[in-house]
Scaffold this motif. Structure first.
Motif, short mmCIF file in Angstrom:
data_model
loop_
_atom_site.label_atom_id
_atom_site.label_comp_id
_atom_site.label_asym_id
_atom_site.label_seq_id
_atom_site.Cartn_x
_atom_site.Cartn_y
_atom_site.Cartn_z
N VAL A 1 -38.08 50.40 -28.60
CA VAL A 1 -39.17 49.98 -29.48
C VAL A 1 -40.19 49.21 -28.64
CG1 VAL A 1 -39.85 48.73 -31.55
CG2 VAL A 1 -37.59 49.83 -31.44
N ASN B 1 -35.53 45.98 -34.29
CA ASN B 1 -35.14 47.30 -34.76
C ASN B 1 -34.28 47.09 -35.98
OD1 ASN B 1 -34.20 49.89 -35.21
ND2 ASN B 1 -33.51 50.25 -33.12
N CYS C 1 -41.73 53.82 -31.38
CA CYS C 1 -40.29 53.96 -31.21
C CYS C 1 -39.99 55.28 -30.52
CB CYS C 1 -39.58 53.89 -32.56
SG CYS C 1 -37.78 54.06 -32.44
N TYR D 1 -32.89 54.24 -37.25
CA TYR D 1 -33.69 53.22 -36.57
C TYR D 1 -34.93 52.90 -37.40
CZ TYR D 1 -35.96 57.62 -35.59
OH TYR D 1 -36.53 58.85 -35.77
N ALA E 1 -38.44 50.73 -36.22
CA ALA E 1 -39.19 49.87 -35.30
C ALA E 1 -40.12 48.96 -36.10
CB ALA E 1 -39.99 50.72 -34.33
N THR F 1 -41.70 49.42 -41.23
CA THR F 1 -41.66 50.42 -40.16
C THR F 1 -42.58 51.58 -40.43
OG1 THR F 1 -40.06 51.54 -38.71
CG2 THR F 1 -39.79 51.89 -41.07
#
Length: 290
Positions: free
Chosen positions: A277, A168, A213, A137, A139, A255
């Protein structure tokens, strides 16, 4: 203003969300305009038009299915890698090991194909271990361009921002590293959850907000956008060098630290995991991985 794209009674609509986020009122537009979500509205505004009139009746947000505010981006989504110092450190021996060691030299820019965009609550499809089991992931705050332009100066860049949304930047880490250029590992189907709506720049200062996140309720990422290595004006200046930006273009700004690959040991996403998120001033997206 908050502009949402959503389905209600089996039809796609684009509408204005109330200040409390509880109701949405559709703009009076054709099905073709609504099919592109907020995109056609932004294009019309930048061409000198005005927003369409609203219908007379609002609908509770809980009764609609929210979709990505830009469900059919006009082209690839611009993305930025290594844009928080702590994130640069956590992946310095893996993803960034062959990158310029001077993190402040130039932004790392890549793209995701538009077809990977899904809505703020839609499931994300894991590709299966035969393709990749290193799913991660990221965010991110996403900038939505209003006024287009080329060779935009940083000093003028914020005049080109229409608003912001959440993405995301889901990533297959092994595929990302295998091919050296990142687009393939970033562009699997469903790998760009977006939403819950677009917040216009007059209501949110994207240079001063916070990205968080959670994975299955556990806080993994938490970073203020003041800590961006390359701020939003610099990103717009860089990406527009020799390349025309158009109304509705999307730039994901990078991120914070805390991605699964950066943990010790790494913790990749599994079927059933739920990733949420949140960004202050926008709201949240929450997607289950299946």
């Amino acid at each position: 203003m908050r502009i949402a794209t959503y389905r209600y009674l089996n039809q796609r609509h684009v509408g204005q969300v109330s200040a409390d986020g509880q109701h949405v009122t559709a703009f009076q537009v054709s099905a073709e305009v609504a099919e592109h979500g907020a995109l056609r509205l932004i294009e019309s505004l930048m061409a000198g038009g005005s927003l369409p009139a609203l219908v007379t009746t609002a609908v509770p947000v809980k009764d609609v299915h929210l979709e990505a505010p830009l469900p059919l981006p006009r082209r690839n989504i611009w993305c930025v890698g290594r844009n928080y110092h702590e994130h640069a450190k956590e992946l310095s021996a893996s993803v960034f090991k062959d990158s310029n060691t001077n993190t402040q030299a130039w932004p790392i820019v890549f793209t995701k194909v538009p077809e990977c965009v899904v809505g703020p609550t839609d499931p994300v499809q894991l590709p299966g271990s035969a393709v990749s089991d290193h799913i991660d992931y990221e965010a991110e705050l996403a900038v939505v361009i209003g006024k287009g332009g080329k060779n935009i100066r940083a000093a003028d860049a914020m005049q080109h921002v229409y608003g912001y949304t959440i993405v995301n930047d889901v990533t297959a880490r092994d595929v990302q590293m295998r091919h050296q250029q990142w687009d393939m590992g970033k562009s699997f189907d469903t790998f760009c959850p977006m939403g819950p709506w677009l917040v216009t720049a007059d209501e949110l200062d994207g240079t001063r907000t916070r990205v968080r996140c959670f994975v299955n309720g556990e806080l993994r990422q938490d970073g203020p956008t003041e800590q961006l290595i390359f701020d939003i004006p610099t990103l717009i200046e860089t990406i527009s060098r020799g390349i025309t930006l158009y109304p509705g273009d999307i730039i994901a700004t990078g991120t914070p630290a805390g991605v699964g690959m950066g943990l010790k040991p790494p913790r990749y996403l599994q079927a059933g995991d739920v990733v949420r998120v949140e960004i202050d001033g926008i709201g949240h997206i929450e997607n289950k991985f299946i």
